[in-house]
Scaffold this motif. Structure first.
Motif, PDB file in Angstrom:
ATOM      1  N   ASP A   1     -15.985 -52.091  24.942  1.00 62.49           N
ATOM      2  CA  ASP A   1     -16.351 -52.670  23.647  1.00 62.49           C
ATOM      3  C   ASP A   1     -15.543 -51.972  22.563  1.00 62.49           C
ATOM      4  O   ASP A   1     -15.789 -50.807  22.249  1.00 62.49           O
ATOM      5  N   LYS A   2     -14.576 -52.668  21.999  1.00 62.75           N
ATOM      6  CA  LYS A   2     -13.696 -52.069  20.991  1.00 62.75           C
ATOM      7  C   LYS A   2     -14.471 -51.619  19.754  1.00 62.75           C
ATOM      8  O   LYS A   2     -14.100 -50.663  19.094  1.00 62.75           O
ATOM      9  N   ASP A   3     -15.582 -52.291  19.453  1.00 65.72           N
ATOM     10  CA  ASP A   3     -16.347 -51.933  18.263  1.00 65.72           C
ATOM     11  C   ASP A   3     -17.050 -50.585  18.425  1.00 65.72           C
ATOM     12  O   ASP A   3     -17.186 -49.848  17.449  1.00 65.72           O
ATOM     13  N   ILE A   4     -17.501 -50.258  19.627  1.00 73.55           N
ATOM     14  CA  ILE A   4     -18.161 -48.958  19.859  1.00 73.55           C
ATOM     15  C   ILE A   4     -17.137 -47.831  19.693  1.00 73.55           C
ATOM     16  O   ILE A   4     -17.418 -46.822  19.032  1.00 73.55           O
ATOM     17  N   CYS A   5     -15.938 -47.996  20.261  1.00 76.85           N
ATOM     18  CA  CYS A   5     -14.885 -46.979  20.064  1.00 76.85           C
ATOM     19  C   CYS A   5     -14.575 -46.817  18.579  1.00 76.85           C
ATOM     20  O   CYS A   5     -14.489 -45.697  18.077  1.00 76.85           O
TER      21      CYS A   5
ATOM     22  N   ARG B   1     -21.749 -49.428  10.295  1.00 77.14           N
ATOM     23  CA  ARG B   1     -20.375 -49.728  10.677  1.00 77.14           C
ATOM     24  C   ARG B   1     -20.318 -51.007  11.499  1.00 77.14           C
ATOM     25  O   ARG B   1     -19.455 -51.859  11.296  1.00 77.14           O
ATOM     26  N   LEU B   2     -21.237 -51.145  12.445  1.00 79.88           N
ATOM     27  CA  LEU B   2     -21.229 -52.297  13.339  1.00 79.88           C
ATOM     28  C   LEU B   2     -21.833 -53.540  12.698  1.00 79.88           C
ATOM     29  O   LEU B   2     -21.771 -54.624  13.271  1.00 79.88           O
ATOM     30  N   SER B   3     -22.415 -53.383  11.512  1.00 87.93           N
ATOM     31  CA  SER B   3     -22.965 -54.523  10.771  1.00 87.93           C
ATOM     32  C   SER B   3     -21.918 -55.189   9.890  1.00 87.93           C
ATOM     33  O   SER B   3     -22.183 -56.220   9.279  1.00 87.93           O
ATOM     34  N   LYS B   4     -20.741 -54.626   9.825  1.00 90.96           N
ATOM     35  CA  LYS B   4     -19.667 -55.186   8.990  1.00 90.96           C
ATOM     36  C   LYS B   4     -19.160 -56.495   9.602  1.00 90.96           C
ATOM     37  O   LYS B   4     -19.256 -56.706  10.808  1.00 90.96           O
TER      38      LYS B   4
ATOM     39  N   ARG C   1     -17.620 -57.172  13.261  1.00 94.51           N
ATOM     40  CA  ARG C   1     -18.074 -56.111  14.175  1.00 94.51           C
ATOM     41  C   ARG C   1     -19.380 -56.540  14.833  1.00 94.51           C
ATOM     42  O   ARG C   1     -20.058 -57.445  14.354  1.00 94.51           O
ATOM     43  N   SER C   2     -19.756 -55.860  15.901  1.00 96.92           N
ATOM     44  CA  SER C   2     -20.941 -56.254  16.654  1.00 96.92           C
ATOM     45  C   SER C   2     -21.631 -55.041  17.267  1.00 96.92           C
ATOM     46  O   SER C   2     -20.974 -54.088  17.679  1.00 96.92           O
ATOM     47  N   MET C   3     -22.951 -55.125  17.363  1.00 92.98           N
ATOM     48  CA  MET C   3     -23.766 -54.099  18.027  1.00 92.98           C
ATOM     49  C   MET C   3     -23.865 -54.356  19.536  1.00 92.98           C
ATOM     50  O   MET C   3     -24.585 -53.672  20.239  1.00 92.98           O
ATOM     51  N   ALA C   4     -23.130 -55.341  20.052  1.00 89.83           N
ATOM     52  CA  ALA C   4     -23.277 -55.773  21.450  1.00 89.83           C
ATOM     53  C   ALA C   4     -23.183 -54.615  22.453  1.00 89.83           C
ATOM     54  O   ALA C   4     -23.952 -54.561  23.410  1.00 89.83           O
ATOM     55  N   GLY C   5     -22.269 -53.684  22.265  1.00 91.02           N
ATOM     56  CA  GLY C   5     -22.093 -52.593  23.227  1.00 91.02           C
ATOM     57  C   GLY C   5     -22.982 -51.395  22.986  1.00 91.02           C
ATOM     58  O   GLY C   5     -22.987 -50.441  23.775  1.00 91.02           O
TER      59      GLY C   5
END
Length: 191
Positions: free
Chosen positions: A156-160, A97-100, A103-107
């Motif tokens: 981190d909006k991407d983690i949510c 999901r975060l690889s799209k 999106r980012s794995m930062a959080g």
């Protein structure tokens, strides 16, 4: 908690009808090998019925997924588990999901570390995890034997987004089909 409890049919674990103003929208169970009950899971959301003319199942899930209103995923452990196994399973679900694009794995590391710090080396049966999102802010709370352990919020909006997509399966397959089905049924009944 405002509303009376509701039991997950697979595990018998009870969930509050609402938390922090968000209502319980569905319950499900996470299984391993299709047989072993790992945890019961509930989705809470303050998103009102997202359609007037019964949209598609994807539209139902997308409305909850994309909302910045208060929402939560609550996990209640049905069995003991090594903490790294729980975190590893979440990482396996979050990574695609975060690889799209966009999106980012930062959080991810902050989220992972908050779970590991709270649990130590094991998740115990009946541990409860409260992952509460509002906007791009995610709080992680562990309730163990009545004691609350609250971590620093992950901003981190991407983690949510990845957390909710893990259970609603809009962008990638969901990990608890029974939960997704229950959320869709809830919103269909409130139309």
């Amino acid at each position: 908690c405002d509303a009376p409890g509701i039991k997950d049919p697979a595990t018998g674990m009870e969930f509050d009808g609402s938390i922090e103003g968000a209502e319980l929208r569905g319950l499900g169970c996470r299984y391993k090998f299709g047989l072993v009950k790992i945890y019961a899971v509930g989705i809470y959301s303050s998103v009102p019925s997202p359609f007037t003319n019964a949209g598609s199942d994807e539209a139902v899930c997308r409305a909850v997924l994309d909302s910045t209103q208060p929402k939560a995923v609550v996990l209640k452990m049905a069995r003991g588990l090594d903490s790294k196994s729980l975190v590893g399973a979440l990482e396996d679900a979050f990574k695609p999901r975060l690889s799209k694009d966009g999106r980012s794995m930062a959080g991810w590391s902050v989220f992972r570390d908050s779970i590991l710090q709270q649990t130590g080396s094991r998740c115990e049966p009946e541990d409860e995890f409260y992952f509460c999102c509002e906007g791009d802010r995610l709080s992680v709370t562990l309730k163990r034997k009545g004691d609350l352990h609250v971590s620093e919020a992950v901003v981190d909006k991407d983690i949510c987004w990845a957390l909710f997509d893990t259970y609603l399966g809009v962008e990638e397959p969901e990990v608890s089909p029974s939960l997704k089905k229950a959320v869709i049924q809830h919103y269909r009944q409130t139309v």
